[in-house]
Enzyme design. Structure first.
Site, PDB file in Angstrom:
ATOM      1  N   ASP A 292     -94.804  61.724  -3.517  1.00  0.00           N
ATOM      2  CA  ASP A 292     -96.094  61.250  -4.000  1.00  0.00           C
ATOM      3  C   ASP A 292     -96.608  60.192  -3.022  1.00  0.00           C
ATOM      4  OD1 ASP A 292     -95.868  62.889  -6.145  1.00  0.00           O
ATOM      5  OD2 ASP A 292     -95.719  61.313  -7.667  1.00  0.00           O
TER       6      ASP A 292
ATOM      7  N   ASP B 209     -98.082  57.482  -3.666  1.00  0.00           N
ATOM      8  CA  ASP B 209     -98.090  56.104  -4.181  1.00  0.00           C
ATOM      9  C   ASP B 209     -96.695  55.529  -4.384  1.00  0.00           C
ATOM     10  OD1 ASP B 209     -97.314  57.592  -6.370  1.00  0.00           O
ATOM     11  OD2 ASP B 209     -99.187  57.300  -7.481  1.00  0.00           O
TER      12      ASP B 209
ATOM     13  N   TRP C 166    -101.929  67.519 -14.635  1.00  0.00           N
ATOM     14  CA  TRP C 166    -100.773  66.625 -14.553  1.00  0.00           C
ATOM     15  C   TRP C 166     -99.587  67.104 -15.396  1.00  0.00           C
ATOM     16  CZ3 TRP C 166     -97.857  63.819 -17.917  1.00  0.00           C
ATOM     17  CH2 TRP C 166     -96.999  62.860 -17.329  1.00  0.00           C
TER      18      TRP C 166
ATOM     19  N   GLU D 116     -94.612  70.327 -13.617  1.00  0.00           N
ATOM     20  CA  GLU D 116     -94.152  71.034 -12.403  1.00  0.00           C
ATOM     21  C   GLU D 116     -92.814  70.470 -11.913  1.00  0.00           C
ATOM     22  OE1 GLU D 116     -96.158  68.519 -12.289  1.00  0.00           O
ATOM     23  OE2 GLU D 116     -95.445  67.382 -10.565  1.00  0.00           O
ATOM     24  N   ASP D 117     -92.591  69.160 -12.088  1.00  0.00           N
ATOM     25  CA  ASP D 117     -91.319  68.577 -11.641  1.00  0.00           C
ATOM     26  C   ASP D 117     -90.155  69.067 -12.515  1.00  0.00           C
ATOM     27  OD1 ASP D 117     -92.431  67.185 -13.758  1.00  0.00           O
ATOM     28  OD2 ASP D 117     -92.005  65.194 -12.963  1.00  0.00           O
TER      29      ASP D 117
ATOM     30  N   MET E 289     -94.246  51.962  -7.423  1.00  0.00           N
ATOM     31  CA  MET E 289     -95.428  52.822  -7.448  1.00  0.00           C
ATOM     32  C   MET E 289     -96.669  51.935  -7.460  1.00  0.00           C
ATOM     33  SD  MET E 289     -96.700  55.846 -10.027  1.00  0.00           S
ATOM     34  CE  MET E 289     -97.898  54.841 -10.881  1.00  0.00           C
TER      35      MET E 289
ATOM     36  N   HIS F  50    -102.176  52.629 -10.738  1.00  0.00           N
ATOM     37  CA  HIS F  50    -103.452  53.352 -10.662  1.00  0.00           C
ATOM     38  C   HIS F  50    -103.798  53.958 -12.010  1.00  0.00           C
ATOM     39  CE1 HIS F  50    -101.533  57.334 -10.809  1.00  0.00           C
ATOM     40  NE2 HIS F  50    -100.565  56.768 -10.091  1.00  0.00           N
TER      41      HIS F  50
ATOM     42  N   ARG G   1    -105.465  57.308 -14.160  1.00  0.00           N
ATOM     43  CA  ARG G   1    -105.393  58.753 -14.004  1.00  0.00           C
ATOM     44  C   ARG G   1    -106.603  59.238 -13.192  1.00  0.00           C
ATOM     45  NH1 ARG G   1    -102.223  61.920 -16.487  1.00  0.00           N
ATOM     46  NH2 ARG G   1    -101.787  60.534 -18.212  1.00  0.00           N
TER      47      ARG G   1
END
Ligand code: UDH
Ligand code: MN
Length: 363
Positions: free
Chosen positions: A214, A216, A276, A279-280, A306, A309, A311
């Site tokens: 990612d 971030d 979102w 998938e992981d 991280m 932030h 969404r």
């Protein structure tokens, strides 16, 4: 003795004394200055990146080389014949825990000037040894330039200290050309972007390892190697946003690495997780279903931050994710790297990265 003669010899002695004192003073100052400049040099060396440090040591080697070259005519060893060795398991320039914060503004120009050793496209190879692995760093991306600056600022020096042969690939999801779509953007598809990163990086270089990160997430310890292991690896195991622990045992999100072989064994990642989440977990299921386990650093070395932030637009939680995760075993054979389709819109080579803008289609 006449008064004038006495006065003169007194004056002469005083003068000699002054000269001696001046000489002493200059000598002491000189010695002090030379010692200080030695320790100043040592301090500067401690601040160097590995490449800069090497430049300094190389200068020292030059005089040594003259000697060696003279010998070489006798022993017949030339510079080109001296073979580089494989980089060590414990690269010498690692520093361990790192201070990571996001308050200071960072500019790309600053990061570029700090990383003049990079080849176009964000490519690097250690100079003094042959890297153990060729690693492609794949970053799924859309509209996160602020985060990307920090990622590049922190990661490039870390990856160089880790003595990897690496390249950085930003896989940018293109704005949709469909005028009807909401705000000109389609739903984000992280895993498909990662598949595209794998395919595109391999077109360019013979990578044997892929780190999926990612944009971030920043590691807080340079002993957390961004490379591959005998099992798929989860690297962001101790995130600040989860209180520096795993949110759940099967968690495989954030930053992970798979060798080419491991990636192909699971048919890559799913292409049909839009929005979102999920998938992981699907990737975790793929790994587990092929009898592989997850390798991880410990919770200290695996600490990472991280960047906070909100969404993003067009990346709302995917309501289908629970249903999808329940069927990974049945779907993974036909959905993955073997069914990947996309269009490359643009390729940009920056000093710090290769940015590939792609049209991933829509759900
Ligand atoms: N990403 C983008 N652009 C987007 C969406 C995602 O670049 O528009 C990439 C980026 O690399 C990001 C990754 O996909 O790091 C994962 O997305 P995420 O950071 O949105 O996921 P995370 O789980 O955040 O960190 C969930 C939303 C948190 C909202 C909290 C509100 N307080
Ligand atoms: Mn995030």
């Amino acid at each position: 003795m006449p008064d004038a003669v006495v006065n003169f010899s007194l004056l002469q002695r005083t003068c000699s004394l002054v000269v001696v004192l001046c000489f002493l003073h200059i000598s002491v100052t000189l010695i002090y200055y030379m010692r200080n400049s030695d320790s100043r040099k040592a301090f500067v060396q401690n601040q160097q990146t590995p490449q800069m440090h090497r430049k300094l040591t190389e200068q020292k080697v030059t005089t040594e080389d003259i000697r060696l070259n003279r010998l070489s005519s006798v022993t017949n060893i030339t510079e080109t014949e001296r073979k580089l060795e494989t980089c060590p398991d414990n690269p010498p320039h690692l520093v361990g825990p790192l201070r990571v914060e996001f308050s200071d503004p960072v500019t790309l120009d600053l990061v570029r000037s700090d990383n003049s050793v990079l080849q176009p496209g964000g490519r690097f190879k250690p100079r003094d040894c042959i890297a153990q692995q060729k690693v492609a760093m794949i970053i799924p991306f859309r509209n996160r330039d602020e985060h990307l600056k920090y990622w590049l600022y922190y990661l490039h020096p870390i990856l160089q200290r880790q003595e990897l042969d690496y390249g950085v690939y930003i896989i940018n999801q293109a704005e949709s050309s469909d005028a009807d779509s909401v705000a000109g953007e389609e739903t984000f598809n992280r895993a498909k972007l990662l598949n595209i990163g794998y395919a595109e990086a391999l077109k360019e270089y013979d990578y044997d390892c892929f780190v999926f990160s990612d944009v971030d997430l920043i590691p807080m310890d340079d002993r957390n190697f961004y490379k591959c292991y005998s099992q798929p690896r989860h690297l962001s195991v101790s995130m600040d946003k989860f209180g520096f622990r795993l949110p759940y045992t099967q968690y495989f999100g954030g930053v992970s690495s798979l060798s080419k072989e491991q990636f192909l064994k699971i048919n890559g990642f799913p292409n049909n997780y839009w929005g979102w989440g999920g998938e992981d977990d699907d990737i975790f299921n793929r790994v587990a279903s092929k009898g592989m386990t997850i390798s991880r650093p410990d919770a200290i070395i695996g600490r990472c931050r991280m960047i906070r932030h909100e969404r993003d637009r067009q990346n709302d939680p995917n309501p289908q994710r629970f249903d999808r995760i329940a069927h990974t075993r049945e779907t993974m054979g036909k959905d993955g790297i073997n069914s990947l389709t996309y269009t490359v819109v643009k390729v940009e080579k920056d000093q710090l990265f290769t940015k590939i803008t792609v049209d991933v289609g829509k759900p």
